[in-house]
Design an enzyme around this catalytic site. Structure first.
Site, PDB file in Angstrom:
ATOM      1  N   GLU A 101       0.699  -0.760  -0.125  1.00 40.89           N
ATOM      2  CA  GLU A 101       0.163  -0.129   0.123  1.00 40.89           C
ATOM      3  C   GLU A 101       1.036   1.308  -0.206  1.00 40.89           C
ATOM      4  O   GLU A 101       1.450   1.437   0.569  1.00 40.89           O
ATOM      5  CB  GLU A 101      -1.219   0.050   1.246  1.00 40.89           C
ATOM      6  N   LYS A 126       4.148   0.521   9.908  1.00 45.27           N
ATOM      7  CA  LYS A 126       4.346   1.918   8.571  1.00 45.27           C
ATOM      8  C   LYS A 126       3.491   2.813   9.713  1.00 45.27           C
ATOM      9  O   LYS A 126       3.980   3.719   9.629  1.00 45.27           O
ATOM     10  CB  LYS A 126       3.754   2.118   7.632  1.00 45.27           C
ATOM     11  N   ARG A 151       4.801 -12.375   9.627  1.00 49.70           N
ATOM     12  CA  ARG A 151       5.468 -11.371   9.384  1.00 49.70           C
ATOM     13  C   ARG A 151       6.635 -11.422  10.412  1.00 49.70           C
ATOM     14  O   ARG A 151       6.780 -11.780  11.445  1.00 49.70           O
ATOM     15  CB  ARG A 151       4.106 -10.443   9.952  1.00 49.70           C
TER      16      ARG A 151
HETATM   17  P1  ATP Z   1       2.185  -2.302   7.868  1.00 45.38           P
HETATM   18  O1  ATP Z   1       1.490  -3.248   9.002  1.00 45.38           O
HETATM   19  O2  ATP Z   1       3.766  -1.979   8.375  1.00 45.38           O
HETATM   20  O3  ATP Z   1       2.138  -0.950   7.210  1.00 45.38           O
HETATM   21  P2  ATP Z   1       1.218  -3.479   5.707  1.00 45.38           P
HETATM   22  O4  ATP Z   1       1.765  -5.387   5.528  1.00 45.38           O
HETATM   23  O5  ATP Z   1       0.398  -2.528   5.609  1.00 45.38           O
HETATM   24  O6  ATP Z   1       2.889  -3.515   7.044  1.00 45.38           O
HETATM   25  P3  ATP Z   1       1.737  -3.494   3.222  1.00 45.38           P
HETATM   26  O7  ATP Z   1       1.866  -2.078   1.829  1.00 45.38           O
HETATM   27  O8  ATP Z   1       0.233  -4.043   3.311  1.00 45.38           O
HETATM   28  O9  ATP Z   1       2.069  -2.791   4.878  1.00 45.38           O
HETATM   29  O10 ATP Z   1       2.427  -4.755   3.105  1.00 45.38           O
HETATM   30  C1  ATP Z   1       2.695  -5.215   1.841  1.00 45.38           C
HETATM   31  C2  ATP Z   1       3.447  -6.608   1.679  1.00 45.38           C
HETATM   32  O11 ATP Z   1       4.717  -6.770   2.202  1.00 45.38           O
HETATM   33  C3  ATP Z   1       1.861  -7.135   2.128  1.00 45.38           C
HETATM   34  O12 ATP Z   1       2.082  -8.620   0.896  1.00 45.38           O
HETATM   35  C4  ATP Z   1       2.478  -7.795   3.993  1.00 45.38           C
HETATM   36  O13 ATP Z   1       2.123  -8.756   4.147  1.00 45.38           O
HETATM   37  C5  ATP Z   1       4.583  -8.156   3.247  1.00 45.38           C
HETATM   38  N1  ATP Z   1       4.228  -7.407   4.561  1.00 45.38           N
HETATM   39  C6  ATP Z   1       4.373  -6.338   5.637  1.00 45.38           C
HETATM   40  N2  ATP Z   1       5.225  -6.284   6.506  1.00 45.38           N
HETATM   41  C7  ATP Z   1       5.639  -7.287   6.909  1.00 45.38           C
HETATM   42  C8  ATP Z   1       7.027  -7.795   8.142  1.00 45.38           C
HETATM   43  N3  ATP Z   1       6.608  -7.217   9.010  1.00 45.38           N
HETATM   44  N4  ATP Z   1       7.090  -9.334   7.426  1.00 45.38           N
HETATM   45  C9  ATP Z   1       7.007  -9.550   6.492  1.00 45.38           C
HETATM   46  N5  ATP Z   1       6.158  -9.314   5.096  1.00 45.38           N
HETATM   47  C10 ATP Z   1       5.817  -8.379   5.462  1.00 45.38           C
HETATM   48 MG    MG Z   2      -1.457  -2.420   5.505  1.00 48.11          MG
END
Ligand code: ATP
Ligand code: MG
Length: 585
Positions: free
Chosen positions: A62, A296, A286
């Site tokens: 995102e 984020k 994760r």
């Molecule tokens: P955050 O909670 O840090 O904002 P998010 O999952 O909302 O992370 P996205 O931009 O939606 O962030 O993530 C893009 C991809 O990266 C998704 O497929 C997500 O599952 C993966 N991802 C995000 N954080 C992690 C993590 N800590 N470990 C492994 N994969 C991750």
């Molecule tokens: Mg997200």
């Protein structure tokens, strides 16, 4: 925090390779298959729907912030699978939440993926599919599988039930198909204010899985979108957008993190109800890292409240921060390989990350001498001239060659390499004692000169010309310690930023009531010093990574350096100083 002076040193401290192999011993077999690879191979061997297809994955960020090391794990996994199986991996921006997203984030994400060494096969945005998603929503309404609901969010929560109690049907659930179509079109046309209505899937308010209790597919949001502008005022929810985007792109395996496991039945329900191509969603754990926050939202807070200098502050766990700090793409790949792909959530020790960059830089970084906390040495029996000594640039890499190092009567050594009243196992310089100067001679300390306040200002020493490193007579006399130095008249003065961990606690988010993760910020996470370095170091280009012998790895900062005036960021110390603190406790 730890100052350099507190690090313990071994007598002959030039063996980083040997030290670092300990880490390799602990790592799992890096060639074994992870559970996702095993499942993918099984699917391709058994599922007729995959006949003739290639592995197709996607990385779906995102664009609401900069990528962090957790994303690097997901990138290495998704792009890595495509590479392993000769398939494809798309970059897809999951831009369904216009109020938090913008183009700066889009650009930074593309830069980070490329820097990690990957190129997407196709670039998409979930917003590319808004029209198709709308058409599919209309199809579900016509099939009696979706309805417009007037419950407000508070009421919707009440109707939803709990984990132990079923929910109740919305009073709007039995609207006619015609009324639903009419209302949905008017939602799209902008006739209703934000939050007035939603489009919901009609599934089962008694389902054990809360995600199946008539989940919201669309919400009304009169917001400007970074790509579609003001065209839309209804936006799809993640669950409605994600699987359908995967389907459109022909993704074979949609890999996401564990918190989406409970969403999988909904992912499947949407594909089945529409009768469209149905990818397989698979979840992995994760990644969490000790001494690090990774959401984020929290990283954004660190930036906006100016606890750090920006998304690319070298203390940030963002890919841009790690890059600026001096991490290499290879070191992040190595890190991701070492931690493997886990099925269950756990926290990785940040030491694994630090040792990955240490191991990579050990093989590629040239060695130089730098003095961070100087004390002057005067060699009283040395002539008033300059001699050039041969110094090996990288003992791990012959092709790195050697350089000519100026040596003269006045030198600087590290203050911590001298002790006036040392303990018995101190093998560096002491009154009346001898030590070898790296690449040069053995010197003896004859006199300690102090100022009126009693501070040591100079060490008067003599050298033994027969002991020059590499000479035929050098090995005739042995001393137990070797220390580094720079020639005072030739040295350049540069700024060195000594970075340390941004948080004091292993789990920064584990705080007592009334406190936040911000209370765990390390007040000494950066310290700036002026250092005396070999003249060659002053001319290094931004982004160059070097080893300061016996100290650590450093990178010329890409933002704050000026021609001839580099600023060095400490990437990592040569040894794990935090483990020593823990051991002493
Ligand atoms: P955050 O909670 O840090 O904002 P998010 O999952 O909302 O992370 P996205 O931009 O939606 O962030 O993530 C893009 C991809 O990266 C998704 O497929 C997500 O599952 C993966 N991802 C995000 N954080 C992690 C993590 N800590 N470990 C492994 N994969 C991750
Ligand atoms: Mg997200």
């Amino acid at each position: 925090m730890l100052h350099n002076g507190e690090q313990e040193r071994e007598p002959l401290d030039f063996l980083p390779t040997e030290r670092n192999t300990a880490v390799n011993d602990q790592t799992p077999n890096e060639t074994s298959k992870n559970f996702i690879e095993i499942e993918i191979e099984k699917d391709f061997a058994t599922k007729p729907a995959l006949a003739g297809k290639q592995v197709a994955t996607r990385f779906p960020p995102e664009p609401n912030g900069y990528l962090h090391i957790g994303h690097a794990k997901s990138i290495c996994l998704n792009f890595g699978l495509a590479r392993t199986y000769g398939g494809t991996c798309n970059l897809r921006f999951d831009d369904t939440n216009p109020t938090k997203e913008n183009d700066e984030y889009v650009q930074s994400i593309m830069e980070d993926v490329r820097w990690l060494g990957f190129q997407w096969d196709a670039l998409y945005y979930a917003s590319d599919y808004f029209e198709q998603l709308y058409q599919w929503a209309v199809q579900l309404i016509r099939d009696g599988k979706a309805f417009v609901c007037d419950l407000q969010s508070e009421q919707m929560r009440e109707y939803r039930g709990t984990l132990t109690e079923p929910g109740k049907n919305s009073p709007y659930r039995d609207r006619s198909i015609e009324e639903n179509i009419d209302l949905f079109q008017r939602m799209k046309a902008g006739e209703f204010p934000d939050g007035a209505r939603t489009l919901r899937a009609k599934i089962d308010m008694a389902a054990h899985n809360l995600n199946l209790r008539d989940p919201v597919m669309y919400r009304i949001m009169h917001a400007h979108h970074h790509r579609t502008g003001d065209k839309w005022c209804i936006y799809p929810m993640y669950d409605w957008a994600h699987g359908q985007s995967d389907s459109i792109e022909g993704i074979t395996h949609s890999i996401c993190t564990l918190e989406f496991e409970n969403h999988r039945p909904l992912y499947d329900w949407f594909c089945q109800s529409l009768g469209i191509y149905h990818p397989r969603q698979m979840e992995f754990a994760r990644m969490n890292l000790s001494y690090t926050v990774m959401s984020k939202r929290k990283l954004l807070q660190l930036v906006t409240e100016k606890h750090v200098e920006g998304w690319d502050d070298p203390r940030m766990p963002t890919i841009s921060g790690l890059r600026r700090r001096g991490y290499t793409p290879e070191s992040l790949h190595l890190f991701c390989e070492r931690i493997g792909v886990a099925r269950f959530n756990s926290t990785i020790d940040v030491i694994v990350l630090e040792s990955s960059v240490r191991d990579h830089l050990n093989s590629i970084a040239s060695r130089y001498m730098a003095i961070l906390d100087p004390i002057k040495v005067v060699i009283t029996n040395y002539p008033d001239s300059t001699e050039f000594l041969d110094a090996v640039n990288n003992p791990e890499d012959e092709s790195a060659g050697s350089r000519q190092l100026p040596f003269s009567k006045e030198l600087y050594i590290e203050r911590e390499d001298f002790m006036e009243t040392p303990p018995s196992k101190f093998f560096r310089l002491k009154p009346g004692g001898e030590v070898r100067l790296r690449y040069a001679y053995i010197i003896r300390c004859d006199e300690v000169v102090k100022d009126e306040a009693g501070n040591i200002v100079e060490l008067r020493c003599t050298y033994d010309p027969e002991t020059k490193s590499g000479s035929a007579t050098a090995s005739e006399r042995k001393v137990k310690g070797t220390i580094h130095w720079v020639s005072a008249n030739h040295a350049a003065s540069v700024t060195v930023r000594l970075y340390d961990r941004l948080f004091l606690n292993e789990n920064p988010e584990d705080v007592p009531a009334g406190k936040t993760f911000l209370d765990n910020i390390n007040p000494d996470s950066v310290r700036s010093v002026q250092a005396f370095v070999e003249p060659e170091l002053a001319a290094q280009a931004p982004g160059t990574r070097v080893q300061f012998e016996r100290n650590g790895y450093y990178c010329v900062d890409t933002k704050d350096s000026q021609p001839g005036h580099p600023v060095f960021n400490r990437i990592v110390t040569l040894k794990d100083t935090w483990a020593k603190i823990a051991a002493k406790k």
